[in-house]
Design a protein around this motif. Structure first.
Motif, PDB file in Angstrom:
ATOM      1  N   TYR A 147      39.426  24.428  32.977  1.00 40.86           N
ATOM      2  CA  TYR A 147      40.687  24.784  32.325  1.00 40.86           C
ATOM      3  C   TYR A 147      41.812  25.168  33.281  1.00 40.86           C
ATOM      4  N   LEU A 148      41.480  25.555  34.512  1.00 38.72           N
ATOM      5  CA  LEU A 148      42.514  25.913  35.476  1.00 38.72           C
ATOM      6  C   LEU A 148      42.580  24.958  36.654  1.00 38.72           C
ATOM      7  N   GLY A 149      41.689  23.958  36.699  1.00 39.69           N
ATOM      8  CA  GLY A 149      41.766  22.933  37.727  1.00 39.69           C
ATOM      9  C   GLY A 149      40.745  23.092  38.845  1.00 39.69           C
ATOM     10  N   THR A 150      40.608  22.018  39.622  1.00 42.27           N
ATOM     11  CA  THR A 150      39.607  21.967  40.693  1.00 42.27           C
ATOM     12  C   THR A 150      39.879  22.980  41.792  1.00 42.27           C
ATOM     13  N   THR A 151      41.150  23.140  42.152  1.00 40.91           N
ATOM     14  CA  THR A 151      41.492  24.098  43.211  1.00 40.91           C
ATOM     15  C   THR A 151      41.103  25.508  42.811  1.00 40.91           C
ATOM     16  N   ALA A 152      41.432  25.865  41.578  1.00 38.61           N
ATOM     17  CA  ALA A 152      41.070  27.194  41.076  1.00 38.61           C
ATOM     18  C   ALA A 152      39.553  27.357  41.062  1.00 38.61           C
TER      19      ALA A 152
ATOM     20  N   LEU B 111      32.011  48.978  51.333  1.00 33.74           N
ATOM     21  CA  LEU B 111      31.647  47.886  50.437  1.00 33.74           C
ATOM     22  C   LEU B 111      32.259  48.081  49.054  1.00 33.74           C
ATOM     23  N   TRP B 112      32.133  49.301  48.534  1.00 36.42           N
ATOM     24  CA  TRP B 112      32.539  49.558  47.156  1.00 36.42           C
ATOM     25  C   TRP B 112      34.041  49.392  46.949  1.00 36.42           C
ATOM     26  N   ARG B 113      34.847  49.708  47.980  1.00 38.74           N
ATOM     27  CA  ARG B 113      36.301  49.541  47.860  1.00 38.74           C
ATOM     28  C   ARG B 113      36.660  48.071  47.629  1.00 38.74           C
ATOM     29  N   TYR B 114      35.976  47.183  48.321  1.00 42.18           N
ATOM     30  CA  TYR B 114      36.289  45.767  48.186  1.00 42.18           C
ATOM     31  C   TYR B 114      35.685  45.160  46.925  1.00 42.18           C
ATOM     32  N   VAL B 115      34.614  45.762  46.435  1.00 43.32           N
ATOM     33  CA  VAL B 115      34.044  45.303  45.170  1.00 43.32           C
ATOM     34  C   VAL B 115      35.060  45.482  44.041  1.00 43.32           C
ATOM     35  N   GLY B 116      35.762  46.627  44.028  1.00 44.40           N
ATOM     36  CA  GLY B 116      36.665  46.977  42.938  1.00 44.40           C
ATOM     37  C   GLY B 116      37.737  45.942  42.689  1.00 44.40           C
ATOM     38  N   TRP B 117      38.516  45.603  43.723  1.00 45.39           N
ATOM     39  CA  TRP B 117      39.620  44.674  43.532  1.00 45.39           C
ATOM     40  C   TRP B 117      39.110  43.264  43.261  1.00 45.39           C
ATOM     41  N   THR B 118      38.120  42.811  44.026  1.00 39.69           N
ATOM     42  CA  THR B 118      37.561  41.477  43.821  1.00 39.69           C
ATOM     43  C   THR B 118      37.039  41.337  42.391  1.00 39.69           C
ATOM     44  N   ASN B 119      36.400  42.369  41.915  1.00 42.00           N
ATOM     45  CA  ASN B 119      35.844  42.393  40.568  1.00 42.00           C
ATOM     46  C   ASN B 119      36.917  42.158  39.516  1.00 42.00           C
ATOM     47  N   GLN B 120      38.044  42.844  39.645  1.00 44.49           N
ATOM     48  CA  GLN B 120      39.079  42.738  38.618  1.00 44.49           C
ATOM     49  C   GLN B 120      39.907  41.462  38.751  1.00 44.49           C
ATOM     50  N   VAL B 121      39.959  40.872  39.930  1.00 41.97           N
ATOM     51  CA  VAL B 121      40.572  39.551  40.073  1.00 41.97           C
ATOM     52  C   VAL B 121      39.759  38.522  39.286  1.00 41.97           C
ATOM     53  N   VAL B 122      38.444  38.600  39.425  1.00 40.96           N
ATOM     54  CA  VAL B 122      37.560  37.700  38.690  1.00 40.96           C
ATOM     55  C   VAL B 122      37.748  37.880  37.181  1.00 40.96           C
ATOM     56  N   ALA B 123      37.873  39.127  36.722  1.00 42.32           N
ATOM     57  CA  ALA B 123      38.090  39.395  35.291  1.00 42.32           C
ATOM     58  C   ALA B 123      39.404  38.788  34.812  1.00 42.32           C
ATOM     59  N   THR B 124      40.449  38.942  35.610  1.00 47.84           N
ATOM     60  CA  THR B 124      41.766  38.423  35.249  1.00 47.84           C
ATOM     61  C   THR B 124      41.738  36.909  35.114  1.00 47.84           C
ATOM     62  N   VAL B 125      41.095  36.236  36.062  1.00 45.25           N
ATOM     63  CA  VAL B 125      41.006  34.774  36.017  1.00 45.25           C
ATOM     64  C   VAL B 125      40.215  34.316  34.794  1.00 45.25           C
ATOM     65  N   MET B 126      39.145  35.046  34.449  1.00 47.29           N
ATOM     66  CA  MET B 126      38.361  34.678  33.263  1.00 47.29           C
ATOM     67  C   MET B 126      39.200  34.800  32.000  1.00 47.29           C
TER      68      MET B 126
ATOM     69  N   TRP C 198      42.464  34.500  31.755  1.00 46.45           N
ATOM     70  CA  TRP C 198      43.427  33.391  31.725  1.00 46.45           C
ATOM     71  C   TRP C 198      42.730  32.079  31.368  1.00 46.45           C
ATOM     72  N   THR C 199      41.507  31.904  31.833  1.00 47.02           N
ATOM     73  CA  THR C 199      40.739  30.706  31.488  1.00 47.02           C
ATOM     74  C   THR C 199      40.503  30.641  29.981  1.00 47.02           C
ATOM     75  N   ALA C 200      40.122  31.775  29.406  1.00 46.17           N
ATOM     76  CA  ALA C 200      39.908  31.831  27.959  1.00 46.17           C
ATOM     77  C   ALA C 200      41.210  31.599  27.196  1.00 46.17           C
ATOM     78  N   ALA C 201      42.308  32.128  27.726  1.00 45.65           N
ATOM     79  CA  ALA C 201      43.610  31.940  27.075  1.00 45.65           C
ATOM     80  C   ALA C 201      43.998  30.462  27.053  1.00 45.65           C
ATOM     81  N   ILE C 202      43.777  29.763  28.164  1.00 49.14           N
ATOM     82  CA  ILE C 202      44.090  28.333  28.216  1.00 49.14           C
ATOM     83  C   ILE C 202      43.167  27.552  27.285  1.00 49.14           C
ATOM     84  N   TYR C 203      41.903  27.953  27.225  1.00 43.11           N
ATOM     85  CA  TYR C 203      40.946  27.317  26.311  1.00 43.11           C
ATOM     86  C   TYR C 203      41.449  27.407  24.873  1.00 43.11           C
TER      87      TYR C 203
END
Length: 477
Positions: A118-123, A381-396, A398-403
């Motif tokens: 739904y967001l393309g090959t690059t994404a 480790l935990w500091r980097y988990v936090g932001w990466t985690n919520q980026v993944v949530a945001t993309v999901m 948007w993927t559902a929104a496009i769906y």
């Protein structure tokens, strides 16, 4: 006390009513055969009851996430209750539902593959790399902590404890899902629920009342609520890690109507667990200053241990050990299982992977860097988990929104929380010390700019979808 009880009631009502709306918007069809039957392979694809699936899903997405995150978020005061309730009902549970059900609809596809559709090959390529990194970070963070505690309460050294945990990881990742995960994880899921309920009931009889709602920021260090609390309390409100775990259970579902109970329901249960531990952390130490002092002394694990032993005695001590050692380990192994499944999907076009032994071997390339990361500082480790985690949530989201947009359905249930989370991650990375460490007003301004740009992109997607739907109607006519 009233705020706490009202929050629990709102979460339950959210499941009863809003989950049905989400299910209706998605549009379930129990006449469709699920991947558990169409791709039955005896390893990852096999039918499982919704009750067992729900407990496994809860343990996969939770572990110590809704406990540790809620304890850290409690430093902000009762405003944390608002984020848990609103975040879980309108963002986190919606996110989990679509991550699971879109996987069901697409043959049990992993999260990066769904993004690519739904967001393309690059994404897809970018999010595949980010997701595998997140899995490795989560597995490492949820290994180092338990190993440290295990070495402190037993004669085992930290290194020996690490090897024991990784030995278990390897076995759990290689065996079919019904051999270990399907048998013992429901039990651990029940322990997680029992532990939270025992603490929650105990809170009602404490001399110190649970604080009621105030919008005042009570953080001892006066850290800003926006966007830090949304990163601190992820499990329990919304967590991108869940989108990588939901396909594991999506591959075992018997029918689509089970999705509301398994995916939306498990998220609401996790939110209730987070609510209980946030309330306990706010209450037990008198104020947020007392909580800060306890965190400085023993970290979140020390807070869990102290509260459990004080409120539940010997049983509490046993539950604390089980919780702080076993629960994160079970999250770590499913993180590695997910990363193995992602690598299978990523490499399928370059390497014939029909044989189960070849798929199983792909657990090794992710176990090696995970083992290395356990040797560095846990808090790093935990500091980097936090932001990466919520980026993944945001993309999901948007993927559902496009769906939904492409299906001509009510996309706002996903696009509004997606826009909100875009502002969260867009602001955090520029403000946080592990990001660009810019002044707070500047970071907020950049976050607003990023959100505006993404909103404009989505408006174009809305116009594009309308044109496609109009052309389809004209062709039919």
């Amino acid at each position: 006390m009233i705020t706490f009880l009202a929050s629990i009631v709102l979460l339950v009502l959210g499941y009863i009513f809003y989950s049905k709306m989400v299910e209706k918007v998605f549009g379930i069809d129990d006449n469709r055969k699920t991947p558990a039957y169409t791709k039955l392979d005896g390893l990852d694809f096999m039918p499982m009851s919704w009750a067992k699936g729900s407990l496994i899903q809860l343990l996969n997405i939770a572990g110590l996430g809704p406990i540790f995150g809620a304890i850290m978020g409690a430093l902000y005061g009762p405003v944390a209750f608002i984020w848990i309730v609103v975040g879980a009902i309108f963002a986190g549970a919606v996110h989990d539902y679509f991550a699971g059900m879109m996987s069901v609809r697409h043959g049990g596809d992993q999260y990066p593959s769904i993004v690519g559709r739904y967001l393309g090959t690059t994404a897809k390529t970018i999010i595949n790399i980010i997701s595998i990194i997140l899995m490795i970070l989560v597995a490492a963070a949820f290994t180092a902590g338990p190993a440290q505690l295990l070495s402190s309460v037993t004669p085992l050294s930290f290194t020996v404890a690490i090897f024991i945990i990784f030995g278990y990881f390897l076995v759990a990742a290689l065996l079919p899902i019904n051999k270990i995960i399907g048998r013992i994880y429901p039990i651990f899921g029940a322990v997680l629920i029992f532990m939270a309920l025992a603490i929650g009931i105990g809170l009602l009889f404490q001399d110190q009342p649970i604080p009621n709602l105030t919008f005042e920021n009570l953080h001892p260090q006066e850290l800003p609520i926006w966007p830090l609390i949304m990163i601190t309390i992820s499990c329990g409100a919304i967590s991108g890690f869940h989108s990588t775990q939901s396909p594991i259970i999506a591959r075992t579902m018997k029918k689509e109507s089970d999705g509301r109970k398994v995916f939306y329901g498990a998220m609401i249960v996790e939110a209730i667990i987070a609510m209980i531990w946030a309330a306990a952390a706010m209450t037990f130490f008198g104020n947020t200053g007392g909580l800060q002092a306890m965190l400085a002394e023993g970290g979140p694990a020390g807070v869990v241990d102290h509260i459990s032993k004080s409120m539940l005695g010997t049983l509490g001590g046993i539950l604390a050990i089980i919780g702080v050692i076993i629960l994160p380990v079970t999250t770590g192994d499913t993180a590695l299982r997910s990363s193995r499944m992602m690598l299978v999907d990523l490499l399928r076009n370059f390497w014939k992977l029909e044989a189960k032994w070849k798929q199983s071997l792909l657990a090794i390339p992710v176990i090696i860097p995970t083992f290395y990361l356990t040797q560095i500082d846990y808090s790093f480790l935990w500091r980097y988990v936090g932001w990466t985690n919520q980026v993944v949530a945001t993309v999901m989201l948007w993927t559902a929104a496009i769906y939904l947009l492409q299906k001509g359905k009510f996309h706002w249930i996903c696009s509004i929380p997606a826009l909100f989370m875009t502002g969260v991650v867009g602001t955090y990375i520029f403000y946080a010390p592990e990001g660009f460490s810019l002044p707070y007003p500047v970071s907020v301004g950049i976050g607003i700019a990023v959100t505006t740009i993404v909103a404009i992109w989505f408006i174009f997607q809305m116009r594009k979808a309308k044109l496609v739907q109009l052309e389809q109607k004209q062709n039919v006519a």
